[in-house]
Design a protein around this motif. Sequence first.
Motif: not given
Length: 369
Positions: A30-38, A217-221, A224-229, A286-290
């Motif tokens: 969900g946070y990924c989607a918000l960051c992508a929208a921004a 502050k760590s929102s870029y984490f 960065f999960q998104l592919p290519r974007f 991209r591997n950090v959450f797992s």
Amino acid sequence: MARVLHDVFVFTTTLVLRIRVLGYWSLVYGYCALCAAAALLKLGWNLILRPSTTFRWGIRETPPACLSDTSLGTHCYVRIKESGLRFHYVAAGERGKPLMLFLHGFPEFWFSWRHQLREFKSEFRVVAVDMRGYGESDLPSSTESYHFDYLVTDVKDIVEYLGYNRCYLVGHDWGGTIAWLFAIHYPEMVNKLIVLNCPHPSVFTDYALRHPSQLLKSSYFFFFQLPRFPELMLSINDFKALKGLFTSRSTGIGRKGRWLTAEDMEAYLYAFSQPGALTGALNYYRNVFSSFPLSQNDVKSPVLLLWGERDAFLEQEMAEACRVYIRNHFRLNIISGASHWLQQDQPDIVNTLIWTFLKEGEGHKTHRN
């Protein structure tokens, strides 16, 4: 009856765990989607204001002269048999002297340690590595290749290849995380641990979950999960966002320290404009959450933690909290006015503090033989 109660208990526990896991990943994406929208809004705004330059970028064909500066050391390569990966590193100082190994962060490469390579080569065999996915080292394509176990093993393999069984380990940012973990898992291989602007992994996890300010502050984490974007956003406008990390008022170098020269900046643009370079670096995230370590293990080596007061990515309170996980001498120095890019921002102060730490207690001379 006991069997029924046991089954109910197991079912309830399993359900709660699955709900927690679902909630966790829903939050992440969900946070990924918000960051992508921004980011999309920002991209659209750039297209309106600068349509002709927004999508301008390209591979730098010729490396700047500073990357071949002989005063920094000799460029070397090693292929590790176990992983099959080839690593690039720059080494200086006499062979046989104690090993001081430098691990860089994101988005950096061996060059971020240029000031320290010159400073410590008089009494150490200094080695600055391009970590896997960076610079001239191999860039595995799968995110699974950036699991923490592999990254820690890389350090062990490189130390042993260099002919050592112990080292003075120095890490910054992501390199700091790997350095903490290496000291936890291979305490016998670390004489002293020096970390710049990176908390103990358990401190970061606990603090981020309890403090929304650090999550922000760590929102870029999440982005960065998104592919290519993310690669696109870092490279458009001739790598404007990448430049901004090092030069902007909020995150960059130079308020009280040293500015990056034009040639220094070109060195970074050369490294990250190469095919696959940004993807390799972003795969750490991209591997950090797992695979992010939740280990509560303590560090047995003496530790020096250096922290830039003006770090835009990490809350300063985490630095002091690291003391809980150190079972040896711990020294914390917070450098006034310094940014996240500490070893480049305030190299003279950083080098002096490292020398002081090295000469404390057992000191490096004890281990020269």
